[in-house]
Scaffold this active site. Structure first.
Site, PDB file in Angstrom:
ATOM      1  N   GLY A  14      86.672  59.265   4.550  1.00 43.16           N
ATOM      2  CA  GLY A  14      85.895  58.757   5.683  1.00 43.16           C
ATOM      3  C   GLY A  14      86.039  59.682   6.866  1.00 43.16           C
ATOM      4  N   GLY A  15      86.521  59.153   7.970  1.00 39.98           N
ATOM      5  CA  GLY A  15      86.652  59.960   9.179  1.00 39.98           C
ATOM      6  C   GLY A  15      85.305  60.445   9.677  1.00 39.98           C
ATOM      7  N   ALA A  54      86.376  66.673  21.698  1.00 37.82           N
ATOM      8  CA  ALA A  54      85.347  67.340  22.489  1.00 37.82           C
ATOM      9  C   ALA A  54      84.296  67.904  21.545  1.00 37.82           C
ATOM     10  CB  ALA A  54      85.946  68.446  23.347  1.00 37.82           C
ATOM     11  N   LYS A  82      80.622  66.105  28.841  1.00 36.42           N
ATOM     12  CA  LYS A  82      81.227  67.438  28.855  1.00 36.42           C
ATOM     13  C   LYS A  82      80.143  68.456  29.188  1.00 36.42           C
ATOM     14  CE  LYS A  82      83.208  71.000  25.882  1.00 36.42           C
ATOM     15  NZ  LYS A  82      83.581  71.395  24.503  1.00 36.42           N
ATOM     16  N   PRO A 104      79.926  77.261  30.544  1.00 35.71           N
ATOM     17  CA  PRO A 104      79.045  76.094  30.581  1.00 35.71           C
ATOM     18  C   PRO A 104      78.069  76.084  29.412  1.00 35.71           C
ATOM     19  CG  PRO A 104      78.225  77.748  32.076  1.00 35.71           C
ATOM     20  CD  PRO A 104      79.458  78.331  31.427  1.00 35.71           C
ATOM     21  N   LEU A 339      86.985  69.492   7.213  1.00 33.61           N
ATOM     22  CA  LEU A 339      88.219  70.264   7.057  1.00 33.61           C
ATOM     23  C   LEU A 339      88.441  70.741   5.630  1.00 33.61           C
ATOM     24  CD1 LEU A 339      90.696  68.167   9.256  1.00 33.61           C
ATOM     25  CD2 LEU A 339      89.383  70.198   9.904  1.00 33.61           C
ATOM     26  N   GLY A 351      84.515  71.515  15.647  1.00 35.05           N
ATOM     27  CA  GLY A 351      84.745  70.737  14.440  1.00 35.05           C
ATOM     28  C   GLY A 351      83.556  69.884  14.026  1.00 35.05           C
TER      29      GLY A 351
END
Length: 504
Positions: A14-15, A54, A82, A104, A339, A351
């Site tokens: 999952g994740g 982030a 952000k 930016p 990952l 990521g």
């Protein structure tokens, strides 16, 4: 209309990776006509890493394409806006002040005979102004505590590009709920083994029984439980050029009196760098470091010293990082996403972007034929290219440093020698502006000339233009830019006021 038999696609793990994959593929293939039965097999006993808090700005396009409500998403993940990343201490102090530059998410082009970057150099503005302040709206908005959103901004749109700071664990839960509502099957089970025959996975054995499928997506993190069953010696390490292989992450309360900043802070420490990410309810921080130079205890001590004692620590976690990528991300009838497919240290918050990239590319390739060797080769070539390009961009941040206060930083400039393309471009960019055409033939998926300029010029790797422009022409270009800044400040909201609209 031609139809085909419904196939079973099992996502193991999952994740963020598993649920982003599930919701994307389900919407792509099953929105009107069901092509795949999509199952997510997720262990209730294996937690997610959950410190990647982030994002890059393009994640908005993923959320929008999934039909998600932006304010609901932000409310359920304790999210803030952000606008970019503030880099601190990556070079020696200048006139006694800590070196600092901002990367930016926007660069303006107000018009003129040359682009604004060229005008910035030719006009001699480097003597009195940071590069980002000369070309970016977001750079000016953050100084006044503003974000690119206004009270009337449509979902996922604003005056300038933006991303999010969000709780990665809550994001996975939010996407799981939305995916299940849209028809994805959630199976709580721990995978124990996989049955492989003739280079393909037939089924996975779990503590809740066996689950067969036509196609499998490995979202099991660094373990790579499925992809490793199909192909050994399938990992290319980037440790030779990116030696930071561990991290210590600390979640803490927001310092008293502080308001969430609309940008990430990345501060260089003795043997790596520390991140600080503000959510509405807490701050996420961590230290990415080279374990050949620091022990976990030393790294934690340095991070705690850097953070100070002005806020209570909620949780501290130590992480091992496997930096590199699969040589083949798609093997047989299995694709590794997240990952399990690759990881570049989280300096530019890539990521979730790599998950988005991997799953969107998978959708277009699966739409052709999930068993074609031609499609597998195409997918693998592109994913390898994406990771190689990203590796070089991260190396750029290190190799330009002039710090010599530790062995880690004294060795940093040599890392570029392992990146042939980048090593050949750096001398070029001492003579000319970094431009889009310099990237011809690359696999750049998000970081192109605009992003390279912020790092190059923030790290004072300047070109030397050999021509002149009149003060009037330079003034006209930056006069237009200042007008854009003025309009942006008038139209945008203070970040904390926008957060109150979202979170109450």
């Amino acid at each position: 209309m031609k139809s085909r038999a419904i196939k079973t696609l099992n996502i193991v793990g999952g994740g963020s990776a598993g649920w982003m994959t599930a919701i994307y593929l389900n919407r792509y293939f099953n929105r009107d006509v069901k092509n795949y039965q999509i199952n997510v097999i997720e262990s209730p006993d294996i937690g997610i890493i959950g410190v990647g808090e982030a994002t890059v700005h393009s994640i908005r396009f993923f959320f929008a394409a999934m039909g998600l409500d932006e304010r609901e998403l932000m409310a359920e993940t304790n999210a803030t806006i952000k606008s970019g990343i503030m880099f601190r201490n990556w070079m020696k102090p200048v006139d006694g002040n800590t070196h600092e530059y901002f990367h930016p998410f926007d660069q303006q082009q107000p018009g003129g005979s040359v682009d604004i970057s060229t005008a910035w150099f030719v006009g001699g503005r480097s003597d009195r102004q940071r590069y980002d302040e000369g070309v970016s709206l977001n750079s000016h908005l953050i100084k006044s505590g503003q974000c690119p959103k206004s009270g009337s901004s449509p979902q996922f749109q604003a005056i300038a590009p933006y991303g999010y700071h969000l709780d990665a664990t809550l994001l996975a839960r939010f996407l799981r709920r939305k995916a299940v509502e849209q028809g994805v099957c959630h199976i709580e089970a721990t995978v124990l083994d996989a049955e492989v025959e003739q280079g393909e996975i037939l089924s996975v054995a779990t503590d809740q029984g066996s689950f067969s499928g036509d196609f499998f997506v490995d979202c099991t993190g660094f373990r790579g439980l499925l992809i490793d069953k199909l192909q050994k010696d399938n990992w290319e390490s980037f440790s030779g050029v990116l030696p930071c292989d561990k991290a210590v992450a600390i979640q803490r309360e927001m310092p008293e009196g502080a308001t969430p900043r609309p940008y990430t802070v990345a501060t260089a420490l003795s043997s790596g760098w520390a991140w600080q990410i503000d959510l509405v309810n807490r701050q996420g921080s961590g230290y990415v470091y080279d374990s050949s130079r620091l022990s976990p205890e030393q790294a934690e001590s340095e991070l705690r010293s850097f953070l100070g004692t002005d806020a209570s620590v909620i949780k501290c976690t130590h992480l091992d990082m496997k930096v590199g990528c699969r040589k083949d991300t798609w093997v047989g009838n299995c694709v590794a996403v997240g990952l399990s497919g690759g990881f570049i240290e989280p300096l530019e918050s890539t990521g979730l972007h790599m998950i988005h990239l991997g799953v969107s590319l998978l959708a277009t390739h699966l739409a052709g034929d999930d068993g074609s060797a031609v499609l597998r080769a195409s997918y693998n070539e592109k994913m390898r290219g994406f990771y190689q390009d990203l590796k070089q961009f991260i190396v750029l941040h290190y190799c330009l440093s002039n710090r010599d206060d530790s062995e880690f930083w004294r060795n940093a400039p040599a890392t570029v020698e392992g990146c042939h393309w980048l090593n050949s471009r750096l001398p070029l960019w001492k003579h000319k502006i970094c431009e889009y055409q310099d990237f011809a033939g690359s696999y750049a998926s998000i970081f192109t000339d605009t992003n390279y300029r912020y790092v190059l010029y923030g790290m004072q790797h300047y070109p030397s233009p050999r021509f002149s422009m009149s003060d009037t022409e330079v003034g006209t270009i930056f006069g237009r830019f200042e007008q854009l800044v003025g309009r942006a400040k008038t139209a945008s909201m203070e970040h904390d006021k926008f957060l109150k609209l979202v979170h109450g």
